[in-house]
Design an enzyme around this catalytic site. Structure first.
Site, PDB file in Angstrom:
ATOM      1  N   ARG A   1       0.835  -1.205   0.000  1.00  0.00           N
ATOM      2  CA  ARG A   1       0.000   0.000   0.000  1.00  0.00           C
ATOM      3  C   ARG A   1       0.867   1.252   0.000  1.00  0.00           C
ATOM      4  NH1 ARG A   1      -5.414  -1.465   3.306  1.00  0.00           N
ATOM      5  NH2 ARG A   1      -6.575  -1.799   1.409  1.00  0.00           N
TER       6      ARG A   1
ATOM      7  N   GLN B   1      -2.026   2.930  -5.485  1.00  0.00           N
ATOM      8  CA  GLN B   1      -3.426   3.140  -5.100  1.00  0.00           C
ATOM      9  C   GLN B   1      -4.414   2.804  -6.207  1.00  0.00           C
ATOM     10  OE1 GLN B   1      -3.721   7.054  -3.352  1.00  0.00           O
ATOM     11  NE2 GLN B   1      -3.229   6.291  -1.325  1.00  0.00           N
TER      12      GLN B   1
ATOM     13  N   ASP C   1      -5.335  -0.899  -6.288  1.00  0.00           N
ATOM     14  CA  ASP C   1      -5.686  -1.505  -5.006  1.00  0.00           C
ATOM     15  C   ASP C   1      -7.087  -2.121  -5.014  1.00  0.00           C
ATOM     16  OD1 ASP C   1      -6.095  -2.142  -2.379  1.00  0.00           O
ATOM     17  OD2 ASP C   1      -5.320  -0.257  -1.578  1.00  0.00           O
TER      18      ASP C   1
ATOM     19  N   SER D   1      -9.113  -2.018  -1.669  1.00  0.00           N
ATOM     20  CA  SER D   1      -9.827  -0.760  -1.424  1.00  0.00           C
ATOM     21  C   SER D   1     -11.046  -0.630  -2.317  1.00  0.00           C
ATOM     22  CB  SER D   1      -8.905   0.438  -1.670  1.00  0.00           C
ATOM     23  OG  SER D   1      -7.957   0.519  -0.653  1.00  0.00           O
TER      24      SER D   1
ATOM     25  N   TYR E   1      -2.231  -0.809   8.254  1.00  0.00           N
ATOM     26  CA  TYR E   1      -3.070  -1.906   8.746  1.00  0.00           C
ATOM     27  C   TYR E   1      -3.013  -1.990  10.273  1.00  0.00           C
ATOM     28  CZ  TYR E   1      -3.508  -3.993   4.096  1.00  0.00           C
ATOM     29  OH  TYR E   1      -3.813  -4.240   2.794  1.00  0.00           O
TER      30      TYR E   1
HETATM   31  P1  NAD Z   1      -8.744  -4.043   6.750  1.00  0.00           P
HETATM   32  O1  NAD Z   1      -9.815  -4.475   5.806  1.00  0.00           O
HETATM   33  O2  NAD Z   1      -7.525  -4.870   6.868  1.00  0.00           O
HETATM   34  O3  NAD Z   1      -9.402  -3.896   8.213  1.00  0.00           O
HETATM   35  C1  NAD Z   1     -10.574  -3.143   8.433  1.00  0.00           C
HETATM   36  C2  NAD Z   1     -10.428  -2.272   9.672  1.00  0.00           C
HETATM   37  O4  NAD Z   1     -10.584  -3.084  10.848  1.00  0.00           O
HETATM   38  C3  NAD Z   1      -9.078  -1.572   9.808  1.00  0.00           C
HETATM   39  O5  NAD Z   1      -9.289  -0.190   9.923  1.00  0.00           O
HETATM   40  C4  NAD Z   1      -8.500  -2.167  11.106  1.00  0.00           C
HETATM   41  O6  NAD Z   1      -7.736  -1.229  11.825  1.00  0.00           O
HETATM   42  C5  NAD Z   1      -9.770  -2.544  11.852  1.00  0.00           C
HETATM   43  N1  NAD Z   1      -9.594  -3.520  12.948  1.00  0.00           N
HETATM   44  C6  NAD Z   1      -8.779  -4.620  12.998  1.00  0.00           C
HETATM   45  N2  NAD Z   1      -8.934  -5.256  14.182  1.00  0.00           N
HETATM   46  C7  NAD Z   1      -9.874  -4.566  14.893  1.00  0.00           C
HETATM   47  C8  NAD Z   1     -10.471  -4.707  16.185  1.00  0.00           C
HETATM   48  N3  NAD Z   1     -10.131  -5.709  16.998  1.00  0.00           N
HETATM   49  N4  NAD Z   1     -11.413  -3.805  16.567  1.00  0.00           N
HETATM   50  C9  NAD Z   1     -11.774  -2.782  15.754  1.00  0.00           C
HETATM   51  N5  NAD Z   1     -11.236  -2.575  14.540  1.00  0.00           N
HETATM   52  C10 NAD Z   1     -10.298  -3.448  14.111  1.00  0.00           C
HETATM   53  O7  NAD Z   1      -8.266  -2.573   6.466  1.00  0.00           O
HETATM   54  P2  NAD Z   1      -8.449  -1.650   5.178  1.00  0.00           P
HETATM   55  O8  NAD Z   1      -9.808  -1.068   5.200  1.00  0.00           O
HETATM   56  O9  NAD Z   1      -8.084  -2.393   3.963  1.00  0.00           O
HETATM   57  O10 NAD Z   1      -7.380  -0.486   5.371  1.00  0.00           O
HETATM   58  C11 NAD Z   1      -6.814  -0.091   6.579  1.00  0.00           C
HETATM   59  C12 NAD Z   1      -6.096   1.264   6.386  1.00  0.00           C
HETATM   60  O11 NAD Z   1      -5.207   1.276   5.277  1.00  0.00           O
HETATM   61  C13 NAD Z   1      -7.041   2.417   6.176  1.00  0.00           C
HETATM   62  O12 NAD Z   1      -6.658   3.458   7.015  1.00  0.00           O
HETATM   63  C14 NAD Z   1      -6.814   2.865   4.778  1.00  0.00           C
HETATM   64  O13 NAD Z   1      -7.050   4.232   4.589  1.00  0.00           O
HETATM   65  C15 NAD Z   1      -5.377   2.503   4.566  1.00  0.00           C
HETATM   66  N6  NAD Z   1      -5.107   2.314   3.121  1.00  0.00           N
HETATM   67  C16 NAD Z   1      -3.949   2.844   2.588  1.00  0.00           C
HETATM   68  C17 NAD Z   1      -3.698   2.700   1.222  1.00  0.00           C
HETATM   69  C18 NAD Z   1      -2.453   3.292   0.568  1.00  0.00           C
HETATM   70  O14 NAD Z   1      -1.761   4.041   1.202  1.00  0.00           O
HETATM   71  N7  NAD Z   1      -2.167   2.943  -0.664  1.00  0.00           N
HETATM   72  C19 NAD Z   1      -4.570   2.007   0.416  1.00  0.00           C
HETATM   73  C20 NAD Z   1      -5.714   1.473   0.997  1.00  0.00           C
HETATM   74  C21 NAD Z   1      -5.969   1.630   2.370  1.00  0.00           C
END
Ligand code: NAD
Length: 343
Positions: free
Chosen positions: A87, A92, A95, A98, A192
């Protein structure tokens, strides 16, 4: 392109032909292509048809099927898995996690609204005042934030919790309240969450119980990439929810955030509906495919230069997504599983 491949997403063969695409049957395509793009991982039969040394990209989830990895190695196929994409800013547009989480978060709220025997918005009418539905979102990543935004648009009051501190501002910027729990943040690498200890999860469950009981709708999205999802909602918590409440578990396929959910099924326990979703993006195929195809097209642009499949192994996106190449397993966790003889 495979004839009819767009049909289920409402993209007709004629539109591709008009754009200059040649349509063929799958067998011919698999055996004659230097690079193959798929949504789901190739099957063993498909791998057997592919020409040796060709490339393939899909949503492979390599640790899920080690026989497939062995077949890819044996045929010296270069396989890429988009769910392993690092990521970084440059990746992006590729992805898929996402783009498909966006669809899932939106659809999860619609499923809940459909099931809930209540309105989402506030209504003040001559026949009485209807309070807005109370939605709790657990996990505020891409899917969770989209669920918050959609539930807010439908007029619900929303509370949300995530183990990453960065999520607090994002939740608030969407007009939802952030649930503050007396727990330490669980920040991992690359945005993550890290895998949480059983002790942390036990304390989290103790603290989140009253939030769950007060909600009409709970949407859980908490996943840890490549691992079993943590249990956030127990049977005991479900028993304390009001009749007619709804839980939508977006992590149902990776073990479930609610211990009662079953992937692909809606189970009713004590008057609470628990929707265990399975491949939710496929229930909104047009835009899910629209976004996925752009992700794939961007990846293809990276590995194919001047019409030739020439992956550059100095590029961290190529290194991060490559599962097998020239008869070797390049993805560490998959290699360890194979060497450990787990499957
Ligand atoms: P994910 O699908 O892996 O997880 C979903 C959410 O669940 C995450 O926010 C995680 O922190 C949360 N989680 C895990 N365990 C938990 C618990 N016990 N209780 C409550 N919440 C819990 O995550 P995702 O949606 O794919 O992405 C996570 C982060 O990555 C986001 O902030 C997103 O903005 C970022 N992201 C960055 C890029 C990039 O920079 N290229 C691309 C996509 C996403």
């Amino acid at each position: 392109m495979q004839a009819g491949a767009g049909a289920a997403s409402l993209f007709a063969d004629e539109a591709y032909t008009a754009a200059g695409v040649t349509l063929l049957d799958a067998t011919t395509l698999l055996s004659s292509s230097g690079f193959i793009c798929k949504v789901q991982p190739p099957t063993l039969e498909e791998v057997a048809l592919m020409s040796e040394g060709c490339g393939v990209v899909s949503y492979l989830q390599p640790t899920a099927d080690l026989d497939l990895i062995r077949a890819l190695v044996q045929r010296r196929i270069t396989a890429f898995s988009l769910d392993l994409l690092p990521r970084i800013t440059r990746s992006q547009s590729m992805d898929v996690l996402s783009s498909q989480a966006l669809v899932s978060g939106y659809r999860a709220v619609l499923l809940a609204a459909e099931q809930l025997p209540k309105f989402f918005p506030l209504y003040m009418t001559a026949a009485g005042t209807v309070p807005p539905a109370k939605v709790l979102v657990l996990g505020a990543g891409v899917a969770g934030l989209q669920a918050i935004a959609t539930a807010r648009r439908l007029g619900a009051t929303v509370r949300a919790y995530d183990v990453r501190t960065a999520a607090r501002t994002e939740v608030k910027s969407l007009g939802a309240a952030f649930v503050e729990l007396e727990l330490e943040a669980q920040e991992g690498e690359g945005g993550y969450a890290r895998e949480q200890s059983e002790d942390f999860l036990r304390r989290q469950r103790e603290l989140i119980g009253k939030e769950v009981a007060a909600a009409d709708v709970v949407i859980t999205t908490a996943a840890i990439p490549g691992r079993k999802a943590p249990v956030l909602v127990t049977e005991e918590m479900v028993a304390k929810m009001t009749l007619g409440s709804v839980i939508v578990d977006l992590a149902a396929e990776s073990g479930g955030n609610c211990e009662l959910s079953r992937p692909g099924e809606t189970v009713e326990v004590g008057g609470v509906a628990i929707i265990g979703v399975k491949n939710l993006p496929s229930s909104m195929p047009l835009h899910a495919s629209f976004l996925y195809s752009r992700n794939i097209a961007e990846f293809v642009g990276l590995v194919i230069k001047e019409g030739k499949f020439t992956p550059n192994f100095d590029d961290e996106i190529i290194v991060g997504t490559c599962v097998t190449h020239q008869g070797e397993v390049r993805h560490g966790p998959t290699r360890e599983l194979l060497e450990g003889g787990t499957q």
